[in-house]
Design a protein around this motif. Structure first.
Motif, PDB file in Angstrom:
ATOM      1  N   PHE A 147     -77.887  37.148 117.552  1.00  0.00           N
ATOM      2  CA  PHE A 147     -78.396  38.261 118.343  1.00  0.00           C
ATOM      3  C   PHE A 147     -77.436  38.470 119.500  1.00  0.00           C
ATOM      4  CE2 PHE A 147     -82.354  39.854 120.918  1.00  0.00           C
ATOM      5  CZ  PHE A 147     -81.935  41.160 120.751  1.00  0.00           C
ATOM      6  N   CYS A 148     -76.635  39.521 119.412  1.00  0.00           N
ATOM      7  CA  CYS A 148     -75.637  39.818 120.439  1.00  0.00           C
ATOM      8  C   CYS A 148     -76.261  40.810 121.411  1.00  0.00           C
ATOM      9  CB  CYS A 148     -74.370  40.386 119.793  1.00  0.00           C
ATOM     10  SG  CYS A 148     -73.004  40.655 120.940  1.00  0.00           S
ATOM     11  N   GLU A 149     -76.742  40.298 122.547  1.00  0.00           N
ATOM     12  CA  GLU A 149     -77.475  41.141 123.485  1.00  0.00           C
ATOM     13  C   GLU A 149     -77.500  40.441 124.838  1.00  0.00           C
ATOM     14  OE1 GLU A 149     -78.437  44.198 124.759  1.00  0.00           O
ATOM     15  OE2 GLU A 149     -78.821  44.481 122.610  1.00  0.00           O
ATOM     16  N   GLY A 150     -77.740  41.190 125.894  1.00  0.00           N
ATOM     17  CA  GLY A 150     -77.773  40.620 127.233  1.00  0.00           C
ATOM     18  C   GLY A 150     -78.804  39.524 127.389  1.00  0.00           C
ATOM     19  N   ILE A 151     -79.922  39.608 126.663  1.00  0.00           N
ATOM     20  CA  ILE A 151     -80.968  38.590 126.750  1.00  0.00           C
ATOM     21  C   ILE A 151     -80.744  37.460 125.754  1.00  0.00           C
ATOM     22  CG2 ILE A 151     -82.710  40.169 127.644  1.00  0.00           C
ATOM     23  CD1 ILE A 151     -83.830  40.384 124.793  1.00  0.00           C
ATOM     24  N   ALA A 152     -79.611  37.488 125.046  1.00  0.00           N
ATOM     25  CA  ALA A 152     -79.373  36.482 124.008  1.00  0.00           C
ATOM     26  C   ALA A 152     -77.956  35.918 124.141  1.00  0.00           C
ATOM     27  CB  ALA A 152     -79.621  37.087 122.633  1.00  0.00           C
ATOM     28  N   PHE A 153     -76.991  36.372 123.315  1.00  0.00           N
ATOM     29  CA  PHE A 153     -75.659  35.778 123.286  1.00  0.00           C
ATOM     30  C   PHE A 153     -74.587  36.838 123.455  1.00  0.00           C
ATOM     31  CE2 PHE A 153     -78.486  32.875 121.198  1.00  0.00           C
ATOM     32  CZ  PHE A 153     -78.090  31.634 121.712  1.00  0.00           C
ATOM     33  N   SER A 154     -73.525  36.444 124.151  1.00  0.00           N
ATOM     34  CA  SER A 154     -72.419  37.352 124.420  1.00  0.00           C
ATOM     35  C   SER A 154     -71.519  37.482 123.197  1.00  0.00           C
ATOM     36  CB  SER A 154     -71.594  36.833 125.600  1.00  0.00           C
ATOM     37  OG  SER A 154     -70.878  35.657 125.215  1.00  0.00           O
ATOM     38  N   SER A 155     -70.639  38.452 123.244  1.00  0.00           N
ATOM     39  CA  SER A 155     -69.682  38.647 122.153  1.00  0.00           C
ATOM     40  C   SER A 155     -68.810  37.416 121.959  1.00  0.00           C
ATOM     41  CB  SER A 155     -68.810  39.875 122.439  1.00  0.00           C
ATOM     42  OG  SER A 155     -69.582  41.045 122.487  1.00  0.00           O
ATOM     43  N   ASP A 156     -68.355  36.825 123.055  1.00  0.00           N
ATOM     44  CA  ASP A 156     -67.507  35.621 122.940  1.00  0.00           C
ATOM     45  C   ASP A 156     -68.262  34.471 122.294  1.00  0.00           C
ATOM     46  OD1 ASP A 156     -65.372  36.930 124.077  1.00  0.00           O
ATOM     47  OD2 ASP A 156     -65.676  36.095 126.083  1.00  0.00           O
ATOM     48  N   ALA A 176     -68.534  46.091 116.261  1.00  0.00           N
ATOM     49  CA  ALA A 176     -67.084  45.987 116.064  1.00  0.00           C
ATOM     50  C   ALA A 176     -66.670  44.534 115.910  1.00  0.00           C
ATOM     51  CB  ALA A 176     -66.350  46.645 117.218  1.00  0.00           C
ATOM     52  N   LEU A 177     -67.282  43.643 116.695  1.00  0.00           N
ATOM     53  CA  LEU A 177     -67.002  42.213 116.556  1.00  0.00           C
ATOM     54  C   LEU A 177     -67.375  41.739 115.157  1.00  0.00           C
ATOM     55  CD1 LEU A 177     -66.459  39.300 117.634  1.00  0.00           C
ATOM     56  CD2 LEU A 177     -68.852  39.282 118.379  1.00  0.00           C
ATOM     57  N   HIS A 190     -64.994  40.335 111.756  1.00  0.00           N
ATOM     58  CA  HIS A 190     -65.191  39.126 110.961  1.00  0.00           C
ATOM     59  C   HIS A 190     -65.549  39.467 109.507  1.00  0.00           C
ATOM     60  CE1 HIS A 190     -64.954  35.827 113.919  1.00  0.00           C
ATOM     61  NE2 HIS A 190     -65.377  36.728 114.796  1.00  0.00           N
ATOM     62  N   GLY A 191     -65.445  40.740 109.135  1.00  0.00           N
ATOM     63  CA  GLY A 191     -65.783  41.128 107.772  1.00  0.00           C
ATOM     64  C   GLY A 191     -67.258  40.985 107.461  1.00  0.00           C
ATOM     65  N   ALA A 192     -68.103  41.244 108.443  1.00  0.00           N
ATOM     66  CA  ALA A 192     -69.546  41.016 108.288  1.00  0.00           C
ATOM     67  C   ALA A 192     -70.143  41.822 107.144  1.00  0.00           C
ATOM     68  CB  ALA A 192     -70.273  41.359 109.584  1.00  0.00           C
ATOM     69  N   VAL A 236     -68.700  52.456 114.876  1.00  0.00           N
ATOM     70  CA  VAL A 236     -68.875  53.049 113.545  1.00  0.00           C
ATOM     71  C   VAL A 236     -67.570  52.980 112.764  1.00  0.00           C
ATOM     72  CG1 VAL A 236     -69.381  55.175 112.285  1.00  0.00           C
ATOM     73  CG2 VAL A 236     -70.771  54.543 114.255  1.00  0.00           C
ATOM     74  N   LYS A 237     -66.471  53.339 113.415  1.00  0.00           N
ATOM     75  CA  LYS A 237     -65.166  53.308 112.745  1.00  0.00           C
ATOM     76  C   LYS A 237     -64.805  51.884 112.310  1.00  0.00           C
ATOM     77  CE  LYS A 237     -63.143  57.332 115.089  1.00  0.00           C
ATOM     78  NZ  LYS A 237     -62.132  57.773 116.082  1.00  0.00           N
ATOM     79  N   ALA A 238     -65.092  50.910 113.160  1.00  0.00           N
ATOM     80  CA  ALA A 238     -64.798  49.521 112.805  1.00  0.00           C
ATOM     81  C   ALA A 238     -65.614  49.084 111.600  1.00  0.00           C
ATOM     82  CB  ALA A 238     -65.086  48.606 113.997  1.00  0.00           C
ATOM     83  N   MET A 239     -66.891  49.483 111.551  1.00  0.00           N
ATOM     84  CA  MET A 239     -67.738  49.152 110.408  1.00  0.00           C
ATOM     85  C   MET A 239     -67.223  49.827 109.139  1.00  0.00           C
ATOM     86  SD  MET A 239     -71.549  49.315 112.126  1.00  0.00           S
ATOM     87  CE  MET A 239     -72.371  48.988 110.564  1.00  0.00           C
TER      88      MET A 239
END
Length: 390
Positions: free
Chosen positions: A201-210, A240-241, A245-247, A261-264
């Motif tokens: 969960f990449c979000e301010g209340i969870a985990f950062s992009s790094d 984009a992150l 990673h080829g998610a 969107v472009k990255a996806m």
């Protein structure tokens, strides 16, 4: 090997179609063109009914303890999801209940929700961990998900989501939680054969992009695919992150921008739309559907079944919501719970009516695809066919 049979007098994209199957689809086309080689097979007349691939729910949190009906009432009084989470509710409320539950209790609580999905023609379900946030509880959730696959005629794909929230004992120490619990437990779960993919969960209340990047690198070292809860409440450029990673997928995406969107699109990462959470949280910012269409990003639809923000166990209702709230077409909604949902799980053997695919089918008391998204609170399923078994 199961003896082949014929399904005839049915509708697919082809009117008056016939389907020959054993465990897999062997032939399909106009009934009038059925090859003579199949003339002696047992036939099943479907009475003109619609046949689609069995549905696929590609994003659920169906294994969990407790419920959060009280928080539902709070949100109706104007308290935001973020406020509830920061006060110790939200995900952490379910963590307390899940940690206290045995594996048997988790399975027993999940099965009615699983059965509700199967009754709507679902043949494959993704189940995430993420309400344990400690080694043994995370493993117990994954084992419960694997057990469900043995108790019901359904394919279960498991996703490791220990990076769902920072547990209270690690408050303010998210990096330490990743290093001491999340990543080591991932390695244990993988060694036990409990993990099909890794999520965060990449979000301010969870985990950062790094922090998500570090987890995804650990997943890739184990040759596990990744996916991400991204851009639900803000834009941290998680999509984009994930694409970098080829998610397999990026999910939610209400705050997704065109760069994401472009990255996806470049990574062929599926956008998983979760209208149940949008509805339950009374959100107003829509996912960028037109941008996703314009850049050719595939869109899946799922229930996000969870006890807090999407207590939804109807994939048919999720399809209706995707059309009504997000303006998908009925054809896009069906594609989103079949072909694109399969892609979001990394599955290439289901989700389409194509020779060679698994004979996972749903037979509907419908005349057209539009009816599946049109009705609200009505289930038109006539028959579920899994692995060629009627």
């Amino acid at each position: 090997m199961r003896a082949p049979v014929i399904l005839e007098n049915c509708q697919t994209a082809i009117p008056d179609a016939a389907i020959v199957m054993d465990e897999r689809l062997l032939w399909l086309g106009p009934r009038a063109d059925l090859p003579g080689d199949y003339a002696g097979l047992v036939r099943h007349d479907l009475g003109g009914r619609l046949v689609t691939p069995a549905l696929i729910d590609c994003h659920t949190h169906i294994v969990h303890g407790g419920n959060r009906a009280g928080e539902f009432a709070q949100r109706l009084e104007g308290v935001s999801y973020e406020e509830i989470a920061r006060a110790g509710g939200g995900i952490l409320s379910t963590v307390r209940a899940t940690r206290a539950a045995t594996q048997a209790e988790l399975v027993a609580k999940a099965l009615p929700f699983v059965d509700a999905l199967l009754a709507e023609g679902v043949g494959t379900i993704e189940i995430k961990s993420g309400y344990g946030l400690e080694a043994e509880a995370e493993l117990r959730m994954l084992r419960a998900a694997r057990e469900i696959a043995g108790l019901r005629d359904v394919t279960v794909k498991t996703t490791y989501l220990a990076a769902h929230a920072v547990p209270p004992e690690y408050k303010g120490r998210a990096d330490a939680y990743l290093d001491e619990v999340c990543i080591p437990t991932l390695r244990v779960a993988h060694a036990e054969g409990l993990v099909d993919a890794v999520d965060a969960f990449c979000e301010g209340i969870a985990f950062s992009s790094d922090q998500v990047d570090r987890l995804f690198r650990a997943a890739k070292a184990l040759n596990l695919p990744v996916k991400l809860h991204a851009e639900q409440l803000s834009n941290l450029h998680g999509a984009a992150l994930a694409a970098g990673h080829g998610a397999l997928s990026a999910d939610h995406l209400e705050w997704l921008d065109e760069d994401g969107v472009k990255a996806m699109a470049a990574a062929v990462t599926v956008a998983v739309l979760l209208p149940g959470a949008f509805y339950a949280l009374r959100e107003t910012r829509l996912p960028p559907i037109d941008l996703l269409r314009r850049h050719g990003v595939a869109m899946a639809v799922a229930t996000d079944m969870n006890p807090g923000t999407s207590p939804l166990s109807s994939l048919l209702l999720a399809m209706n919501m995707a059309c009504t709230l997000f303006r998908l077409t009925p054809a896009e909604a069906l594609d989103g719970v079949t072909r694109q949902a399969a892609r979001a799980l990394g599955l290439s053997d289901r989700g389409e009516l194509v020779v060679g695919q698994r004979a996972d089918l749903a037979v509907w008391n419908c005349e057209s695809v539009a009816e599946l998204s049109y009705r609200i609170g009505f289930n038109p399923l006539h028959q579920r066919i899994i692995g060629g078994v009627l």
